[in-house]
Design an enzyme around this catalytic site. Structure first.
Site, short mmCIF file in Angstrom:
data_model
loop_
_atom_site.label_atom_id
_atom_site.label_comp_id
_atom_site.label_asym_id
_atom_site.label_seq_id
_atom_site.Cartn_x
_atom_site.Cartn_y
_atom_site.Cartn_z
N HIS A 165 0.83 -1.22 0.00
CA HIS A 165 0.00 0.00 0.00
C HIS A 165 0.86 1.27 0.00
O HIS A 165 0.50 2.27 0.61
CB HIS A 165 -0.95 0.03 1.21
CG HIS A 165 -1.93 -1.09 1.24
ND1 HIS A 165 -3.19 -0.99 0.70
CD2 HIS A 165 -1.85 -2.34 1.74
CE1 HIS A 165 -3.84 -2.14 0.88
NE2 HIS A 165 -3.05 -2.98 1.51
N ASN A 171 -10.31 -2.94 2.61
CA ASN A 171 -10.00 -2.96 1.18
C ASN A 171 -11.29 -2.73 0.39
O ASN A 171 -12.37 -2.64 0.97
CB ASN A 171 -9.40 -4.30 0.77
CG ASN A 171 -7.92 -4.42 1.12
OD1 ASN A 171 -7.25 -3.42 1.43
ND2 ASN A 171 -7.40 -5.63 1.09
N HIS A 224 -3.99 1.17 11.91
CA HIS A 224 -3.77 -0.08 12.64
C HIS A 224 -5.13 -0.68 13.01
O HIS A 224 -5.92 -0.03 13.71
CB HIS A 224 -2.97 0.22 13.92
CG HIS A 224 -2.51 -0.99 14.64
ND1 HIS A 224 -3.13 -2.22 14.54
CD2 HIS A 224 -1.48 -1.19 15.49
CE1 HIS A 224 -2.50 -3.09 15.29
NE2 HIS A 224 -1.49 -2.49 15.88
#
Ligand code: HDD
Length: 711
Positions: free
Chosen positions: A80, A153, A344
C-alpha cells in the site's frame, strides 16, 4: 502558526482541524531562518575560501540545509505504498446502542472527524494509480474516546486465511527480486506460481480479475472491513459485525484497455480525480453499513465467520445503513499527513472488539511493528495526523523524537507519589476491557476444517456476474496468465479455474492454448510438512443461494452525474445555442465539464462569443473522461479534419462511453464509426440532453466490445 481557515463544520467544532491547526505553518511575510531560528542572509552561495576557493566545513548554514535534504525520505510502506488521502467527517444516522457502546456510534449529533487513505497494494510510492490491483480503504475516526481505525480494502475478502502466509503473498506479488519487474502489476510468474498453489486465494482472485480491481475513480468504490469484528454493548453482550462502505457515487469500473492507456496519459489519475472533486466542492460520500450476526448464530452459516476468504452475502444477512462519511478537505501537505498517517486494525475504542480470525490476529501485531521502521520509533502516535483527540496520559516515556514533556518524578503504576495518577478507568468510566471469550483448546498449529471450502464463494461470485462482467473476468485471467512465462503455472491455474466454473476455465485455457484438467487433491503447497493430506482436501459446501446480485457492479450504478468528467469537443465556429445549452445543463447537475479544442486559449462561437479552452487535443485524452459531447455548427468541419479529434471519438467509442452530439456533431461520430446504428445504445446523435444524461448514469455500453473498433 495559524489555525486552518477551511472549516468544514457549521458549528466550527471539529477538534481534529483545531488540533492540526496548531502545527501548521505559513511562511508568508517571514524571513528565512536556520532550524535554530537564525536569520539567513545568503541562501545562494556556500561559504568558501575565496570566490574560486574550496568550501569551508564551518558553513553551518550549508551543512544544515544539506543534511536535512539528505534525510528527507522515509521508507515507503511495504504494501500500500501508493496512496491518496482526504479529511472528512462521519455522522451517524441512528444510535446503535443495542449492539455497541462506542460513543461515536450512539450519538447522531456528533460529527466525527475522519482521515481516509486509499491505496494500491503492489506498486511503489510513485507507481501508477491505474494498476489492476486491490485498493486499500483505510479510515481513521478521531473519536472522543480515541482513534478507531477501520483498515479495509475494496473487496470483502482477502487472499489468505492466516497471517503466517502474508509475507509469502507479498513476496510473490511484489516485483520479482532479481530485476524488480514488473511494477504495479500482478501479471507475472511469482504471483501466479504462489496463487496456483494456494486454493484459499481463489475467491479474492475472482474479485481481483473483475472490474472492481480497475476502479474508474476512488470515489466510486465500495469499502469492506473484511474480518468479522465484534460489537460490544453496555451490558457486555457481543454481536458479530462486518463493516461496509457504500459510495453514493455508485460503483464504477474502467475498461482494461482504458486503464492501461490512462496509466500513460495520467498516471496520477485517481489521485488527481479525488483532489479535484474535493477542491471543486463535489464532496464524495459513503454510507457506512453493518451486517450484524448474533453471537448465538455463529455456527449457522455454511462457512466460518472467522475465515477472511469468505463474505456473508448481503442476500443472507442484509446490510443495515447506519451513517454517512463525507470527504470535504484535501490535506495541506502530502508527506506530513498522507505519508505519515499510521493505520492499525488494533486501534479500537470501547464497544468494538476482535474475533479469532487468524488473519486479523496477525495484523494486530504487524501494523505497529511496521511503523517502527517506517516512522522511525515508538512515538509516531505524536505525529499530528496520528494524534488522538483525547489527551494521551500514560507512563510510557522517552524514545526517539518524543514530543510530550511529562512533569514530575512518577512514571510507574501503582504509585503513591503521584496520587496514583494516571488512573485506570473502570468500564463504566470508559475503560477498554476485552470481551471475555471462553477458550478451551490445545495449543496447536492447525487450520480449522471449517476453512477448507475454497471454491463455493468463488463460484457464487462468478455466477452473480452479468455477461459483460463474466467476459471481463475471462479476459483478465487470459491477460494475466498470458504474461506468465512458465506453462506449468498457467496449467495449474486453469485447472484451478475448473473448480470455479467450467466455461471460465475453458475460455481462459483456450486463449492460452491449454486444456483444463481435474486438479489432483489435495493441492500441494498449502500442507504442513507432517500434515495428513487427507485433512487438506478442498471441501465444497452447498450455499443456500446460487447468485448474489449484490456483488455485481452492474447493480450499483449511480443515480446522478455529480463529479463525472465530461468533455465537450469543439472548435471555432461552434453553434452558440448547442454549445451553451449542453455546458449549462451539465454544470447545473454538478458534472465536471471541460472544453476540449484543437488548441489552448479560447474558442470563438459562431456569434463571436469567446469561451476559455480547458485542454487541447494534444494534451487531453478521452480516457480521462466519463463521456463525450460533440457540439455542432461549423466547428465540426475543423474537427473532421483533425486526427486528434477522430482519435478522441474513436477511443471513447471503443471504451464504450456515452457519446452525445447534435445533428452536425453526429457527422464526426459517423466518420469514426462508419457502421453506426441509428439507435445505438449510448450514442445520442439527436442532441437530446436528457437522453445523454441518462446514458452517463448508465456509465458504459459494454455490448460495443462485441464489435470493437480497431482503435
Ligand atoms: Fe495490511 C498496510 C489493508 C492484511 C500488514 N493494509 C495496509 C493498508 C491497508 C491494509 C488499507 C494501508 C494503510 C495505509 O493507508 O496506511 N491489510 C489490509 C486488509 C487486510 C490486510 C484489508 C486483510 C483483511 N496486512 C494484512 C496482513 C498483514 C498486513 C495479514 C500482516 C500480518 N498492512 C500490513 C503492513 C502495512 C499494511 C505491512 C504496510 C504499511 C502499514 O501497514 O502501515 O503492516
Amino acid at each position: 502558526m495559524k489555525i486552518n481557515e477551511q472549516e468544514p463544520f457549521e458549528n466550527g467544532a471539529n477538534p481534529k482541524v483545531e488540533q492540526l491547526g496548531k502545527y501548521k505553518v505559513d511562511h508568508n511575510g517571514e524571513f528565512m531562518t536556520t532550524n535554530q531560528g537564525t536569520k539567513i542572509n545568503d541562501d545562494q552561495n556556500s561559504l568558501k575560501a575565496g570566490d574560486r576557493g574550496p568550501s569551508l566545513l564551518e558553513d553551518f548554514i550549508f551543512r544544515e540545509k544539506m543534511t536535512h535534504f539528505d534525510h528527507e525520505r522515509i521508507p515507503e510502506r511495504i504494501v500500500h505504498a501508493r496512496g491518496s488521502a482526504a479529511h472528512g467527517e462521519f455522522q451517524l444516522y441512528k444510535p446503535m446502542g443495542k449492539y455497541t457502546k462506542a460513543k461515536f456510534l450512539n450519538d447522531t449529533s456528533i460529527k466525527t472527524p475522519v482521515f481516509v487513505r486509499f491505496s494500491t497494494v503492489q506498486g511503489s510510492r510513485g507507481s501508477t494509480d491505474l494498476a489492476r490491483d486491490i485498493r486499500g480503504f483505510a479510515v481513521k475516526f478521531y473519536t472522543q474516546e480515541g482513534n478507531y481505525d477501520l483498515v479495509g480494502n475494496n473487496t470483502p475478502v482477502f487472499f489468505i486465511q492466516d497471517a503466517m502466509k502474508f509475507p509469502d503473498l507479498v513476496h510473490a506479488v511484489k516485483p520479482e527480486p532479481h530485476n524488480e519487474i514488473p511494477q504495479a502489476a500482478s501479471a507475472h510468474d511469482t504471483f501466479w506460481d504462489f496463487i496456483s498453489l494456494m486454493p484459499e486465494a481463489m475467491h479474492n482472485i475472482m474479485w481481483l480479475m473483475s472490474d472492481r480491481a480497475i476502479p474508474r475513480t476512488l470515489r466510486a468504490m465500495e469499502g469492506f472491513g473484511i474480518h468479522t469484528f465484534r460489537f460490544i454493548n453496555d451490558e457486555g453482550k457481543s454481536h458479530f459485525v462486518k463493516f461496509h462502505w457504500k459510495p453514493l457515487q455508485g460503483v464504477l469500473g474502467l475498461a482494461w484497455d482504458e486503464a492501461q492507456r490512462l496509466a500513460g496519459k495520467d498516471t496520477d489519475f485517481h489521485r488527481r480525480d479525488l483532489w479535484e472533486a474535493i477542491e471543486n466542492g463535489m464532496y464524495p460520500e459513503w454510507e457506512l453499513g453493518v451486517q450484524i450476526v448474533p453471537q448465538e448464530d455463529e455456527h449457522k452459516f455454511p462457512f466460518d465467520l472467522l475465515d477472511p476468504t469468505k463474505m456473508i452475502p448481503e442476500e443472507m444477512v442484509p446490510v443495515e445503513i447506519i451513517g454517512k462519511m463525507t470527504l470535504n478537505r484535501n490535506p495541506d501537505n502530502f508527506f506530513a499527513e498522507t505519508e505519515q498517517v499510521a493505520f492499525h486494525p488494533g486501534h479500537v475504542v470501547p464497544g468494538i472488539d476482535f474475533t479469532n480470525d487468524p488473519l486479523l490476529q496477525g495484523r494486530l501485531f504487524s501494523y505497529t511493528d511496521t511503523q517502527l521502521s517506517r516512522l522511525g520509533g515508538p512515538n509516531f502516535h505524536e505525529i499530528p495526523i496520528n494524534r488522538a483527540i483525547p489527551d494521551v496520559t500514560n507512563n510510557q516515556r522517552d524514545g526517539i523524537h518524543r514530543m510530550q514533556i511529562p512533569k514530575g518524578k512518577v512514571s510507574y503504576h501503582p504509585n503513591s507519589m503521584g496520587q496514583g495518577c494516571p488512573f485506570q478507568a473502570m468500564i463504566k468510566e470508559g475503560g477498554f476491557a476485552s470481551f471475555e471469550e471462553r477458550i478451551d483448546a490445545s495449543k496447536i498449529r492447525k487450520r480449522s476444517q471449517s476453512f477448507f471450502d475454497h471454491f463455493s464463494q468463488a463460484t457464487l461470485f462468478y455466477n452473480s456476474m452479468t455477461d459483460h462482467e463474466k467476459r471481463h473476468i475471462q479476459n483478465a485471467f487470459s491477460f494475466e496468465l498470458g504474461k506468465v512465462q512458465l506453462v506449468p503455472i498457467r496449467q495449474r491455474m486453469v485447472d484451478m479455474l475448473l473448480e470455479v466454473d467450467e466455461d471460465l476455465a475453458k475460455k481462459v485455457a483456450d486463449h492460452l492454448g491449454l486444456v483444463p484438467k481435474k486438479l489432483p487433491q489435495p493441492i500441494t503447497g498449502s500442507i504442513p510438512a507432517d500434515g495428513n493430506p487427507d485433512d487438506h482436501h478442498s471441501l465444497k459446501v452447498k450455499l443456500p443461494i446460487t447468485e448474489a446480485p449484490s456483488v455485481s457492479m452492474a447493480n450499483k450504478l449511480p443515480t446522478n452525474i455529480k463529479a463525472r468528467r465530461i468533455a465537450i469537443l469543439t472548435a471555432d465556429g461552434v453553434d452558440d445555442d448547442a454549445f451553451t445549452r449542453v455546458k449549462k445543463q451539465l454544470c447545473e447537475m454538478d458534472a465536471m465539464v471541460q472544453i476540449i479544442a484543437p488548441r489552448h486559449g479560447f474558442v470563438t462561437t459562431k456569434s463571436g462569443e469567446q469561451y476559455p479552452v480547458d485542454d487541447s487535443l494534444l494534451t487531453a485524452a478521452s480516457v480521462v473522461f466519463d463521456a463525450l459531447y460533440v457540439a455542432g455548427g461549423e466547428s465540426v468541419n475543423t474537427l473532421l479534419e483533425h486526427a486528434g479529434a477522430l482519435h478522441f471519438v474513436a477511443e471513447a467509442y471503443k471504451h464504450c462511453k456515452p457519446i452525445g452530439a447534435d445533428a452536425n456533431g453526429a457527422d464526426l461520430i459517423k466518420k469514426v464509426v462508419p457502421e453506426l446504428k441509428d439507435a445505438e445504445d449510448g450514442v445520442i446523435t439527436n442532441g437530446d440532453l436528457d437522453e445523454f444524461i441518462g446514458a452517463i448514469m448508465l456509465h458504459r455500453f459494454w455490448d460495443r466490445e462485441m464489435n470493437p473498433l480497431p482503435a
